[in-house]
Scaffold this active site. Structure first.
Site, PDB file in Angstrom:
ATOM      1  N   HIS A  62       0.882  -1.179   0.000  1.00 53.33           N
ATOM      2  CA  HIS A  62       0.000   0.000   0.000  1.00 53.33           C
ATOM      3  C   HIS A  62       0.914   1.223   0.000  1.00 53.33           C
ATOM      4  CE1 HIS A  62      -3.590  -2.381   1.306  1.00 53.33           C
ATOM      5  NE2 HIS A  62      -2.652  -3.131   1.871  1.00 53.33           N
ATOM      6  N   ARG A  64      -0.020   4.190  -1.011  1.00 49.39           N
ATOM      7  CA  ARG A  64      -0.817   5.327  -0.516  1.00 49.39           C
ATOM      8  C   ARG A  64      -1.114   6.449  -1.486  1.00 49.39           C
ATOM      9  NH1 ARG A  64      -2.920   2.347   3.189  1.00 49.39           N
ATOM     10  NH2 ARG A  64      -1.703   2.029   5.070  1.00 49.39           N
ATOM     11  N   HIS A 236      -2.511 -12.728   2.708  1.00 47.06           N
ATOM     12  CA  HIS A 236      -2.167 -12.699   4.136  1.00 47.06           C
ATOM     13  C   HIS A 236      -2.891 -13.709   5.020  1.00 47.06           C
ATOM     14  CE1 HIS A 236      -5.543  -9.991   3.927  1.00 47.06           C
ATOM     15  NE2 HIS A 236      -4.865  -8.896   3.719  1.00 47.06           N
ATOM     16  N   ASP A 309       2.485  -6.811   2.600  1.00 50.36           N
ATOM     17  CA  ASP A 309       1.328  -5.997   2.995  1.00 50.36           C
ATOM     18  C   ASP A 309       1.819  -4.690   3.640  1.00 50.36           C
ATOM     19  OD1 ASP A 309      -1.222  -5.095   3.341  1.00 50.36           O
ATOM     20  OD2 ASP A 309      -1.779  -6.541   4.897  1.00 50.36           O
ATOM     21  N   HIS A 313       1.428   3.881   8.297  1.00 53.82           N
ATOM     22  CA  HIS A 313       0.602   4.889   8.967  1.00 53.82           C
ATOM     23  C   HIS A 313       1.547   5.700   9.848  1.00 53.82           C
ATOM     24  CE1 HIS A 313      -3.184   2.990   7.767  1.00 53.82           C
ATOM     25  NE2 HIS A 313      -2.661   1.826   8.113  1.00 53.82           N
TER      26      HIS A 313
HETATM   27  O1  DOR Z   1      -3.497  -3.935   8.149  1.00 53.61           O
HETATM   28  C1  DOR Z   1      -3.912  -3.600   7.061  1.00 53.61           C
HETATM   29  N1  DOR Z   1      -3.635  -2.384   6.558  1.00 53.61           N
HETATM   30  N2  DOR Z   1      -4.663  -4.445   6.361  1.00 53.61           N
HETATM   31  C2  DOR Z   1      -5.296  -4.066   5.240  1.00 53.61           C
HETATM   32  O2  DOR Z   1      -6.027  -4.847   4.689  1.00 53.61           O
HETATM   33  C3  DOR Z   1      -5.163  -2.699   4.737  1.00 53.61           C
HETATM   34  C4  DOR Z   1      -3.920  -2.079   5.211  1.00 53.61           C
HETATM   35  C5  DOR Z   1      -3.904  -0.584   4.987  1.00 53.61           C
HETATM   36  O3  DOR Z   1      -4.187  -0.158   3.862  1.00 53.61           O
HETATM   37  O4  DOR Z   1      -3.594   0.159   5.909  1.00 53.61           O
END
Ligand code: DOR
Length: 443
Positions: A62, A64, A236, A309, A313
């Protein structure tokens, strides 16, 4: 760009480890052999017996962009990836706006051009109302279609049974799924909220996002795929229980495959006390016994692919109370060295790590001319140094600026990463300019 000759390497490829030399010319692997002699003006690198692997292909990140760039963007996260030996990434559609049609997909490829340090593919996302866009997707433009069969970051849940059935029936690419049953999770969350309010202890996360919720949803995805003959890849996998739903064997013969991620192999429930929301992710990290079973399942070819994955954040977001702290953790920079610890611990071989992190995703998604050390393929390569390295916050390249591995000592580090024949990471810093290419799919 001068051509490069890597000599005295321990090459790991297609089930074998062997000593040899590898010539890079015009971005591609020109020759693999022994006793190769340098051409005039060729740059020679003595690997001194160290491991050279195909660059890793991460089928789940991701990064972002667009819309969530305060957490990460294509340039920062792909920089962290090449520093970690990941030369190709496949990025998820839960951006803002989400990637739900061909125009949004092309927008991502445009954003990545000239900014992504790694080669890249972007998934098309599914929603309860974009079945037409999925049906008309050109399979050469995306590795696959991502279906959130459980709600997670980005609110892309597909829970309409008819839509799900239609997607599994008509999808022109592999389907990849996030499997967790949302009604079961919501019921548990309500229970824990009644007990704790918003400040639910982090270690309750695997009880709320429970193993039963994973099993139920994975079982549903598999039954839909069997009904329609869909090429399904379940992302996952986090529990031992779900492993019974998959079969062992080479990926080439399978229509239904499984992926797990590095954090399910390096952390378990006991780590919430130390790391709290930093390891809060969906699906949740569960028991030590799950971790053990997942490592075994990789070795026994029940799980086909290892990924990250990678889901950054900010620390500020992560420090909120449980109900507001987002799920996900940054992983690309240390995933390969973390996987190589499993080799050191005798749980996997070098060849298995290369298979799960490079060959298998290349085969699964029909990636053209990458994922293997083969003459004529693109020169996406990693050189590994066997020296201890302790992860420190100031070395983290992801925009969020932290790693769940801070303070952890790994016994190897990434000495060099080449992307399309060009040195992108020299063991200390990024080199040159971003050189990632749009992936091509041989389908
Ligand atoms: O922990 C996760 N974060 N699982 C997900 O499916 C999405 C991901 C995110 O985009 O933050």
């Amino acid at each position: 760009m001068p051509n490069t000759l890597i000599v005295n390497a321990r090459l790991v490829n297609e089930g074998k480890e062997f000593f040899g030399d590898l010539r890079i010319a015009n971005g591609r692997i020109a020759q693999i052999g022994t006793g190769l002699v340098a051409h005039i003006e060729e740059r020679v690198i003595d690997a001194a017996g160290r491991r050279v692997l195909p660059g890793m292909i991460d089928d789940q990140v991701h990064f972002r962009e667009p819309g969530l760039e305060h957490k990460g963007d294509m340039a920062t996260e792909s920089a962290a990836a090449v520093a970690g030996g990941l030369t190709t990434f496949m990025d998820m559609p839960n951006t803002s706006p989400p990637t739900l049609d061909a125009a949004a997909l092309e927008d991502k490829y445009r954003r990545a051009a000239g900014r992504a340090w790694g080669n890249h593919g972007f998934y098309m996302g599914a929603s309860n109302d974009n079945l037409e866009a999925i049906r008309s997707l050109d399979p050469k433009t995306a590795p696959g279609v991502k279906v959130f069969m459980g709600a997670s970051t980005g609110n892309m849940l597909v829970d309409n049974p008819e839509t799900l059935d239609g997607i599994f029936r008509d999808v022109p690419t592999p389907i990849i799924t996030h499997c967790e049953d949302t009604p079961m999770i919501e019921a548990k969350l309500a229970e824990y909220r009644a007990r704790y309010g918003d400040d639910i202890p982090a270690e309750c996360h695997p009880d709320i996002r429970s193993r039963e919720a994973c099993f139920k949803s994975t079982e549903l995805a598999i039954s839909l795929a069997r009904r329609h003959g869909t090429r399904l890849h379940v992302l996952h996998i986090s529990t031992a229980d779900e492993l019974a739903l998959f079969s062992a064997g080479p990926i080439q013969g399978k229509k239904i495959t499984a992926e797990t991620c590095i954090h399910y192999l390096r952390f378990d429930r006991t780590d919430y006390a130390r790391l709290g929301h930093l390891i809060k992710c969906n699906p949740a990290i569960k028991e030590a016994s799950d971790r053990e079973a997942l490592i075994r399942a990789l070795a026994e070819d029940v799980i086909d692919v290892l990924a990250t994955d990678h889901a950054p954040h900010t620390l500020e977001e992560k420090s909120k109370p449980y109900t507001q702290a987002p799920s996900g953790l940054p992983l690309v920079q240390y995933a390969l060295v973390a996987a190589l610890e499993l080799v050191r611990e005798g749980r996997l071989t070098n060849a298995q790590v290369v298979h799960k992190l490079a060959h298998a995703p290349a085969m699964l998604f029909d990636v053209k001319e990458r994922g293997f050390l083969r003459e004529g393929y693109w020169a996406d390569l990693v050189l590994i140094d066997d020296v201890p390295m302790t992860v420190q916050r100031e070395d983290v390249l992801s925009k969020c600026g932290w790693s769940p591995f801070e303070g952890t000592t790994f016994h190897s580090r990434i000495a060099s990463t080449w992307v399309n024949g060009q040195l992108a990471w020299d063991g200390r810093m990024l080199v040159g300019l971003p050189n990632g290419q749009r992936l091509q799919f041989d389908r």
